[in-house]
Motif scaffolding. Structure first.
Motif, short mmCIF file in Angstrom:
data_model
loop_
_atom_site.label_atom_id
_atom_site.label_comp_id
_atom_site.label_asym_id
_atom_site.label_seq_id
_atom_site.Cartn_x
_atom_site.Cartn_y
_atom_site.Cartn_z
N HIS A 7 66.53 54.16 12.53
CA HIS A 7 67.19 52.95 12.03
C HIS A 7 68.10 53.28 10.86
O HIS A 7 69.19 52.72 10.74
N LEU A 64 64.16 34.60 6.64
CA LEU A 64 65.13 35.36 7.42
C LEU A 64 66.48 35.24 6.71
O LEU A 64 66.94 34.14 6.42
N SER A 204 65.44 44.93 9.61
CA SER A 204 65.38 44.56 11.03
C SER A 204 65.85 45.67 11.95
O SER A 204 65.43 45.75 13.10
N ASP A 206 68.91 45.87 13.05
CA ASP A 206 69.82 45.29 14.04
C ASP A 206 71.23 45.88 13.97
O ASP A 206 72.04 45.65 14.88
N VAL A 215 64.47 45.63 18.03
CA VAL A 215 64.72 44.95 16.75
C VAL A 215 63.58 43.98 16.46
O VAL A 215 63.06 43.93 15.33
N ALA A 216 63.18 43.21 17.45
CA ALA A 216 62.09 42.25 17.27
C ALA A 216 60.80 42.97 16.88
O ALA A 216 60.09 42.53 15.96
N GLN A 218 60.49 45.83 15.36
CA GLN A 218 60.63 46.34 13.99
C GLN A 218 60.27 45.26 12.98
O GLN A 218 59.54 45.50 12.02
N VAL A 219 60.77 44.05 13.20
CA VAL A 219 60.49 42.96 12.27
C VAL A 219 59.02 42.54 12.35
O VAL A 219 58.34 42.41 11.32
N VAL A 229 63.51 39.28 5.20
CA VAL A 229 63.99 40.10 6.32
C VAL A 229 65.51 40.15 6.27
O VAL A 229 66.17 39.12 6.17
N MET A 231 68.93 40.80 8.19
CA MET A 231 69.57 40.86 9.49
C MET A 231 71.06 40.62 9.29
O MET A 231 71.53 40.52 8.16
N THR A 241 71.32 40.57 17.72
CA THR A 241 70.51 39.84 16.73
C THR A 241 70.05 38.49 17.24
O THR A 241 68.89 38.11 17.04
N ILE A 248 61.53 36.83 17.79
CA ILE A 248 60.85 36.90 16.50
C ILE A 248 60.28 35.56 16.08
O ILE A 248 59.12 35.46 15.64
#
Length: 272
Positions: A7, A64, A204, A206, A215-216, A218-219, A229, A231, A241, A248
């Motif tokens: 990442h 977020l 994230s 992303d 990505v989801a 990771q979060v 978070v 993004m 995203t 997410i």
């Protein structure tokens, strides 16, 4: 803050190749995340306070945040058809009724004034400052051009002026450094603006990602109560995203999390 080498490599490639996507973990940001959630040093010179996450309580709140990135010199690329916006993402957040904080550059607000105005007037969202130019505030920050110290305060104030000109109503006195790169010198330069520098504790991944599920994951793997978070709201640099968010949000709600704006987390930290 935990992020895989994959990442971090993708994020570095983002700034080196595109110089447009707002934030990735930097050494300074990692150090900030280990400090108290909200710290305003009392020694002169005065420093802008730094916020990295909210209280680690059982309330299970999570913020977020989305960086709407565009550098000052990318107008020609936008005119040629490159999209630095992501209206489908904003529409998804509205459908899912997810409060969010959008860290917007002034140049983005100039390029997309109708979208900036709509985001700033919707009760789910608040607009925060991500600089006008998206130039770095420290040297060696992912290949971004660097602002001189004398231009830092003006760059932040110019972004707020761009928001006002676009008709953005819901602004908050928070600032996110491009690339997350900052030090004591930059915090001192921004202290007169009255902003709080907002970092994050969940990356994230992303930036330039092509796998929304990754990505989801990771979060979802990194979120804790009070998390911020990071993004992106930039189609060309973060194309998956919106799909990741649609995974997410229900997953975190199933775990008992509720979504809040950064202002609520900062308020909760101040009351402790």
């Amino acid at each position: 803050m935990i992020a895989s080498a994959r990442h971090l490599t993708a994020a570095c490639a983002l700034w080196a190749a595109l110089a447009a996507c707002g934030t990735a973990p930097a050494p300074q940001a990692a150090q900030t995340a280990r400090r108290p959630a909200l710290a305003a040093p009392s020694r002169a010179p005065a420093l802008a306070p730094v916020f990295a996450h909210g209280p680690r309580t059982r309330g299970r709140s999570v913020a977020l945040t989305f960086d709407a990135d565009m550098t000052a010199d990318q107008g020609a690329r936008a005119a040629a058809g490159e999209r630095f916006d992501n209206p489908r993402l904003i529409a998804a957040l509205r459908r899912l009724r997810v409060p969010a904080t959008v860290f917007m550059t002034g140049r983005w607000a100039e390029e997309y004034p109708a979208q900036a105005r709509a985001i700033g007037r919707h009760p789910l969202f608040e607009v925060a400052n991500h600089s006008y130019s998206h130039y770095a505030f420290t040297d060696d920050c992912y290949g971004l051009p660097t602002l001189s110290r004398k231009r830092m305060r003006a760059d932040v104030e110019r972004a707020f002026a761009a928001f006002r000109k676009a008709g953005v109503r819901r602004t908050v006195p928070y600032f996110r450094f491009p690339g997350g790169c900052h030090d004591r010198r930059t915090l001192a330069a921004l202290a007169p603006t009255g902003v709080t520098a907002v970092q994050w504790d969940v990356v994230s991944g992303d930036a330039f990602a092509t796998d929304a599920d990754a990505v989801a994951r990771q979060v979802l793997d990194e979120v804790r109560p009070g998390s911020v978070v990071v993004m992106h709201c930039t189609r060309s640099a973060a194309p998956v995203t919106e799909r990741a968010v649609r995974t997410i949000v229900p997953a975190l709600r199933k775990r008992g999390y509720r979504f809040v704006k950064v202002s609520e987390l900062i308020g909760a930290a101040a009351r402790r």
